[in-house]
Write a protein that holds these residues in place. Structure first.
Motif, PDB file in Angstrom:
ATOM      1  N   PRO A 111      14.350   6.817  20.725  1.00 35.82           N
ATOM      2  CA  PRO A 111      15.047   7.726  19.800  1.00 35.82           C
ATOM      3  C   PRO A 111      14.223   8.962  19.489  1.00 35.82           C
ATOM      4  O   PRO A 111      13.091   8.874  19.004  1.00 35.82           O
ATOM      5  CB  PRO A 111      15.247   6.861  18.553  1.00 35.82           C
ATOM      6  CG  PRO A 111      14.187   5.820  18.629  1.00 35.82           C
ATOM      7  CD  PRO A 111      13.941   5.562  20.079  1.00 35.82           C
ATOM      8  N   ASN A 118      21.306  13.017  15.744  1.00 39.46           N
ATOM      9  CA  ASN A 118      20.390  12.141  15.028  1.00 39.46           C
ATOM     10  C   ASN A 118      20.551  10.722  15.568  1.00 39.46           C
ATOM     11  O   ASN A 118      21.625  10.116  15.438  1.00 39.46           O
ATOM     12  CB  ASN A 118      20.686  12.187  13.528  1.00 39.46           C
ATOM     13  CG  ASN A 118      19.724  11.325  12.721  1.00 39.46           C
ATOM     14  OD1 ASN A 118      18.907  10.609  13.272  1.00 39.46           O
ATOM     15  ND2 ASN A 118      19.824  11.422  11.403  1.00 39.46           N
ATOM     16  N   ASN A 120      19.672   7.957  14.555  1.00 40.48           N
ATOM     17  CA  ASN A 120      20.040   6.944  13.559  1.00 40.48           C
ATOM     18  C   ASN A 120      21.552   6.811  13.403  1.00 40.48           C
ATOM     19  O   ASN A 120      22.042   5.789  12.920  1.00 40.48           O
ATOM     20  CB  ASN A 120      19.418   7.280  12.202  1.00 40.48           C
ATOM     21  CG  ASN A 120      17.911   7.132  12.217  1.00 40.48           C
ATOM     22  OD1 ASN A 120      17.386   6.200  12.815  1.00 40.48           O
ATOM     23  ND2 ASN A 120      17.213   8.054  11.585  1.00 40.48           N
ATOM     24  N   GLU A 121      22.286   7.864  13.804  1.00 35.03           N
ATOM     25  CA  GLU A 121      23.740   7.853  13.674  1.00 35.03           C
ATOM     26  C   GLU A 121      24.437   7.580  14.999  1.00 35.03           C
ATOM     27  O   GLU A 121      25.636   7.779  15.134  1.00 35.03           O
ATOM     28  CB  GLU A 121      24.212   9.200  13.110  1.00 35.03           C
ATOM     29  CG  GLU A 121      23.630   9.506  11.733  1.00 35.03           C
ATOM     30  CD  GLU A 121      23.954  10.907  11.257  1.00 35.03           C
ATOM     31  OE1 GLU A 121      24.583  11.652  12.041  1.00 35.03           O
ATOM     32  OE2 GLU A 121      23.564  11.253  10.140  1.00 35.03           O
ATOM     33  N   SER A 122      23.662   7.101  15.969  1.00 38.75           N
ATOM     34  CA  SER A 122      24.203   6.859  17.304  1.00 38.75           C
ATOM     35  C   SER A 122      24.641   5.403  17.451  1.00 38.75           C
ATOM     36  O   SER A 122      23.850   4.479  17.237  1.00 38.75           O
ATOM     37  CB  SER A 122      23.140   7.181  18.355  1.00 38.75           C
ATOM     38  OG  SER A 122      23.522   6.720  19.623  1.00 38.75           O
ATOM     39  N   TYR A 123      25.927   5.222  17.801  1.00 37.94           N
ATOM     40  CA  TYR A 123      26.472   3.888  18.051  1.00 37.94           C
ATOM     41  C   TYR A 123      27.306   3.946  19.322  1.00 37.94           C
ATOM     42  O   TYR A 123      28.159   4.821  19.472  1.00 37.94           O
ATOM     43  CB  TYR A 123      27.342   3.408  16.878  1.00 37.94           C
ATOM     44  CG  TYR A 123      26.569   3.134  15.621  1.00 37.94           C
ATOM     45  CD1 TYR A 123      26.081   1.869  15.345  1.00 37.94           C
ATOM     46  CD2 TYR A 123      26.314   4.165  14.712  1.00 37.94           C
ATOM     47  CE1 TYR A 123      25.363   1.617  14.179  1.00 37.94           C
ATOM     48  CE2 TYR A 123      25.594   3.929  13.552  1.00 37.94           C
ATOM     49  CZ  TYR A 123      25.122   2.645  13.287  1.00 37.94           C
ATOM     50  OH  TYR A 123      24.401   2.411  12.156  1.00 37.94           O
ATOM     51  N   ASN A 138      22.883   0.373  18.137  1.00 32.24           N
ATOM     52  CA  ASN A 138      22.131   1.423  17.465  1.00 32.24           C
ATOM     53  C   ASN A 138      20.659   1.221  17.789  1.00 32.24           C
ATOM     54  O   ASN A 138      20.060   0.207  17.414  1.00 32.24           O
ATOM     55  CB  ASN A 138      22.361   1.361  15.948  1.00 32.24           C
ATOM     56  CG  ASN A 138      21.527   2.378  15.191  1.00 32.24           C
ATOM     57  OD1 ASN A 138      20.479   2.053  14.658  1.00 32.24           O
ATOM     58  ND2 ASN A 138      22.002   3.620  15.135  1.00 32.24           N
ATOM     59  N   PRO A 140      17.635   2.749  16.881  1.00 26.52           N
ATOM     60  CA  PRO A 140      16.618   2.598  15.823  1.00 26.52           C
ATOM     61  C   PRO A 140      16.688   1.259  15.104  1.00 26.52           C
ATOM     62  O   PRO A 140      15.658   0.683  14.766  1.00 26.52           O
ATOM     63  CB  PRO A 140      16.938   3.764  14.876  1.00 26.52           C
ATOM     64  CG  PRO A 140      17.611   4.779  15.730  1.00 26.52           C
ATOM     65  CD  PRO A 140      18.425   3.980  16.699  1.00 26.52           C
ATOM     66  N   ARG A 141      17.895   0.761  14.879  1.00 23.63           N
ATOM     67  CA  ARG A 141      18.025  -0.542  14.216  1.00 23.63           C
ATOM     68  C   ARG A 141      17.450  -1.650  15.085  1.00 23.63           C
ATOM     69  O   ARG A 141      16.810  -2.573  14.604  1.00 23.63           O
ATOM     70  CB  ARG A 141      19.494  -0.823  13.915  1.00 23.63           C
ATOM     71  CG  ARG A 141      19.754  -2.178  13.248  1.00 23.63           C
ATOM     72  CD  ARG A 141      21.239  -2.397  13.027  1.00 23.63           C
ATOM     73  NE  ARG A 141      21.968  -2.410  14.296  1.00 23.63           N
ATOM     74  CZ  ARG A 141      23.291  -2.357  14.401  1.00 23.63           C
ATOM     75  NH1 ARG A 141      24.037  -2.254  13.321  1.00 23.63           N
ATOM     76  NH2 ARG A 141      23.879  -2.380  15.592  1.00 23.63           N
ATOM     77  N   SER A 144      13.396  -1.557  15.214  1.00 16.47           N
ATOM     78  CA  SER A 144      12.609  -1.562  13.986  1.00 16.47           C
ATOM     79  C   SER A 144      11.573  -2.671  14.063  1.00 16.47           C
ATOM     80  O   SER A 144      11.836  -3.762  14.549  1.00 16.47           O
ATOM     81  CB  SER A 144      13.508  -1.777  12.776  1.00 16.47           C
ATOM     82  OG  SER A 144      14.189  -3.005  12.886  1.00 16.47           O
ATOM     83  N   SER A 173      30.864   9.217  16.903  1.00 13.81           N
ATOM     84  CA  SER A 173      29.432   9.068  17.116  1.00 13.81           C
ATOM     85  C   SER A 173      29.075   9.548  18.515  1.00 13.81           C
ATOM     86  O   SER A 173      29.864  10.225  19.177  1.00 13.81           O
ATOM     87  CB  SER A 173      29.014   7.607  16.896  1.00 13.81           C
ATOM     88  OG  SER A 173      27.610   7.470  16.975  1.00 13.81           O
TER      89      SER A 173
END
Length: 828
Positions: A111, A118, A120-123, A138, A140-141, A144, A173
């Motif tokens: 990422p 962004n 973080n808003e990618s799905y 996603n 970043p999720r 983590s 997205s």
């Protein structure tokens, strides 16, 4: 002659051409390495990655957006590859021209801030040839608490001439991908029939020709990480295993640099994996009865292929190392011998198992432990590598996470006005209530001045009336400002001081150490438990103090300290065998009350000789309830909880399964019983290897019928052999491998009372006491001379007395009811 030579030359040329053609064909199946979002090629980790618009065998359905960033915080080796990405706001497909066969597919994600995109808003979703790989993904999720980049690896069969990888962003997205690998091979990497866990050795077909596989974990056990460039067959990454172990110190690392070869043609892992291993031989940490354990998080409701890699590095003959394998708390292999399976020492070998995870579970346990029932020279388990693969179900490998549907969103929108109206009304009421509270607060300010927020302990005090709440000043006065000369004990919680409260009553004051691993939870648990419990054989809580972040408990004073201090490690006089029996009976009564004194019972969870205190008259009382747990409800058999307790005393079944039961206390109490017999530490690293663990050593001697050989030498000639035998038998039963075969504390108590009665009878006979007890009267009757003996018997051999007492007291002879009536249950 010339013709023959020409034929030979032609033959050699033909073989050379065939070999070169084979190599050329192999070269045609070498991986696609795609650098996404650019037409430039880069060299990374010894391989050349081609831009996704520069390879004629790879096509894009739509161009998407070529994104790049000058900011990069990851592994510098991959910086050239991860600084670019292909971003898409609509469906995008990569099509690879391939031949039929099995393929690895790896998707690389890192990422980055791509302009207005962004991460973080990618799905997005991902499919490959109709196989669903990811859903609402996603990045970043997903990464983590891991590295800054993520590689998702898949393996599946291809029966066409193309692989189509399709990325579909969620509505509103976008999605992105940094790099893609496609590697052909591995036709022998997986077999279709594997052993199914929990099927009593039965096998199950994986049907891999119609299923996809996702790599969840690939671990080099006992070794360092193996880079893709060190696994030239398939360029796989092998992680270190230590971060996935419950206790990485539970297995010591062994290495071998000698020649290692594959046991079969299936080269499932690079030889580097087999050069290191973990073996359960670190007795400084756990007993041999415990297991090496790995806990790995997985997606629920899928089938998993568990691959274990083995290579025997020490033993060269069968039956020298035999151990057990547990997967998800089920026995996968009962007696596993690497030398037998692999065909010798230094032979790389792997074993596959199929395990199904329920919808309620999200992790897999892998555990290896010794098989103590065999006569093998080495009972320590060994493991070199571990892989976990998820198997597709109905064409799906994606873990479908719950999300709001369009209907739910619309429904929420339609009722928005209603909720706003309700919210305004509630807010108005709240504001009026707040104003009233402020006015009341001003009126009562003077009365409340100087008061403090009530602590959880104080709340318990008010609710349960758990003794007196001391001020810190009172505690300091009682301990002479925590005078070190008043310290009477030190434990995991902190120090214990002897003190005097106002009426000159002696008390024990336990003060928490700020650096202690035990904290407020244990502090509150102990207060809560002792507020509910009242029993002669449980230590009484007088009060507590929780001022200025202190956690202090005040108990009744136990003049004779801990049981352990009277067994070894001090200059105190040795306890007699009768005293030891009475102390064990008192502790057993306390535990029996814990287990049965309430609806669900209470499990102590830290039974040991330092938690058995002795009053001035040597009455035993259980203490330290900080780790205690309420027992399971009627519809459950156990309490699922993290493992806590003291090594040397821990129930191996609880350690392995994390299933806490009252039988866990029974196991720990069995260790206490052997500690009372032998008067030595439960773990003593100064002793030979087979004697380090008291539970292992004493159990072995008991089963051999030679427990007397390790008896506390200070008891020599001062105990009844029959009493010791009965004592050893119940201790052995307490240490049964499985909880269901252990006695209850009530049964343990009954047998200890029996052992005491036998010993008391022996004492009366041995001391020449002529008082006519029931036992002696019965013994006299049994000992009356025979009519035809012709002589008067004036004495008895000691062995005859033992036999008579045994028969009189044995409940199998006199019956349970009669035996219960013979027991004198008062005064102990």
């Amino acid at each position: 002659m010339m013709k023959v030579q020409c034929r030979r030359v032609m033959g050699l040329l033909l073989l050379l051409i065939t070999f070169m053609f084979t190599k050329f064909c192999d070269a045609q199946t070498v991986s696609y390495l795609i650098n996404c979002g650019t037409n430039s090629s880069v060299n990374v980790d010894g391989r050349r990655w081609i831009g996704d618009t520069s390879n004629n065998n790879v096509t894009l359905s739509v161009p998407g957006v070529e994104a790049s960033s000058t900011i990069y915080n990851g592994d510098p080796v991959y910086e050239p590859l991860y600084r670019t990405a292909r971003v898409f706001t609509n469906s995008l497909s990569y099509t690879f021209r391939v031949m039929r066969g099995n393929y690895f597919l790896r998707l690389h994600f890192h990422p980055l801030a791509f302009g207005r995109y962004n991460a973080n808003e990618s799905y997005f979703d991902v499919d490959a040839n109709g196989l669903r790989l990811l859903s609402e993904f996603n990045v970043p999720r997903e990464i983590s608490n891991k590295n800054s980049n993520l590689v998702k690896e898949y393996f599946f069969p291809v029966d066409a001439n193309v692989i189509v990888v399709t990325f579909v962003p969620s509505r509103g997205s976008f999605g992105f991908v940094n790099a893609i690998e496609v590697i052909q091979g591995g036709n022998e990497l997986f077999v279709d029939s594997v052993r199914e866990v929990g099927a009593n050795g039965g096998h199950s077909s994986l049907n891999l020709s119609k299923r996809g596989i996702e790599t969840m974990y690939r671990l080099n056990v006992g070794g360092s990480s193996i880079k893709p460039s060190q696994d030239l067959a398939f360029w796989r990454l092998w992680e270190m295993d230590s971060s996935y172990m419950i206790n990485s110190d539970a297995g010591s690392i062994i290495r071998n640099r000698s020649d290692i070869t594959y046991a079969t043609s299936n080269e499932a892992a690079p030889l580097l994996v087999y050069e290191t291993a973990r073996t359960l031989s670190n007795t400084e940490v756990v007993e041999k009865r415990f297991n090496m354990s790995w806990k790995l998080e997985v997606d629920p409701d899928f089938d998993y292929l568990v691959r274990l890699h083995f290579c025997e590095l020490h033993f060269d003959k069968p039956n020298q190392r035999i151990f057990r394998i547990y997967i998800d708390n089920k026995t996968a292999e009962g007696s596993f011998d690497i030398v037998v399976r692999a065909g010798g020492m230094n032979k790389a070998y792997h074993e596959d198992f199929l395990d199904s995870i329920s919808p309620e579970s999200n992790h897999i346990w892998i555990q290896l432990g010794p098989d103590t029932t065999t006569g093998s020279a080495g009972t320590d388990a060994l493991l070199n590598g571990l892989e976990i693969f998820k198997l597709s179900r109905n064409g799906n490998l994606a873990y479908e996470q719950k999300k709001y549907s369009d209907q739910e969103i619309k429904k929420t929108s339609r009722s928005l006005i209603l909720w706003v109206g309700i919210g305004v009304g509630v807010a108005t009421v709240a504001i009026l209530a707040a104003l009233c509270m402020i006015l009341i607060g001003f009126r009562n300010k003077g009365d409340e001045k100087g008061t403090k927020k009530m602590s959880p302990a104080a709340s318990l005090h008010n609710e349960n009336g758990c003794g007196r709440r001391f001020t810190l000043t009172e505690i300091r006065t009682a301990t002479n400002n925590f005078d070190e000369s008043l310290v009477i004990g030190v434990g995991g919680f902190g120090k214990v001081y002897r003190g005097e409260i106002n009426d000159k009553t002696l008390v024990a004051i336990k003060r928490s150490n700020p650096q202690s691993q035990q904290g407020m939870k244990e502090f509150e648990t102990e207060i809560e438990m002792l507020s509910r419990l009242r029993h002669r054989h449980l230590v009484s809580l007088i009060g507590f103090c929780d001022e200025e972040n202190e956690m202090i408990l005040v108990y009744e004073f136990m003049a004779n300290g801990t049981l352990r201090s009277h067994l070894f490690g001090s200059n105190l006089p040795p306890l007699s065998w009768k005293q030891r029996l009475e102390i064990c009976i008192g502790a057993a009564r306390g535990l029996h009350y814990l287990h049965t004194g309430s609806e669900r019972g209470i499990i102590h969870r830290d039974v040991k000789t330092t938690n058995i205190l002795l009053a001035g008259n040597f009455v035993a009382k259980m203490c330290d309830f900080g780790l205690s747990k309420t027992g399971p409800s009627l519809e459950h058999t156990h309490v699922s909880t993290a493992v806590k307790g003291s090594f040397g005393y821990l129930d191996p079944e609880y350690f392995r399964l994390q299933h806490l039961t009252q039988k866990s206390d029974v196991y720990s109490f069995g260790v206490v019983l052997f500690e009372v017999v032998c008067a030595r530490a439960v773990i003593d690293l100064t002793l030979p290897k087979d004697e380090i663990s008291l539970a292992e050593w004493a159990l072995k001697k008991q089963r051999e019928g030679s427990l007397e050989r390790i008896l506390d030498r200070r008891l020599k000639g001062k105990y009844c052999q029959e009493s010791l035998m009965r004592f050893g038998e119940i201790a052995e039963k307490c240490l049964a491998e499985e909880g269901k075969f252990r006695p209850t504390m009530g049964e343990v108590l009954w047998h200890l009372e029996y052992a005491l009665q036998v010993h008391e009878a022996w004492l009366r006979v041995n001391d020449g006491n002529d008082s006519l007890s029931t036992i002696q009267e019965s013994a006299t009757v049994l000992d009356s001379p025979s009519v035809d003996s012709g002589s008067k018997k004036t004495g008895r051999e000691e062995g005859e007395v033992f036999l008579e007492i045994k028969n009189i007291l044995d409940p199998m002879v006199v019956g349970v009811d009669e035996f219960s009536q013979m027991l004198n249950l008062q005064g102990r």
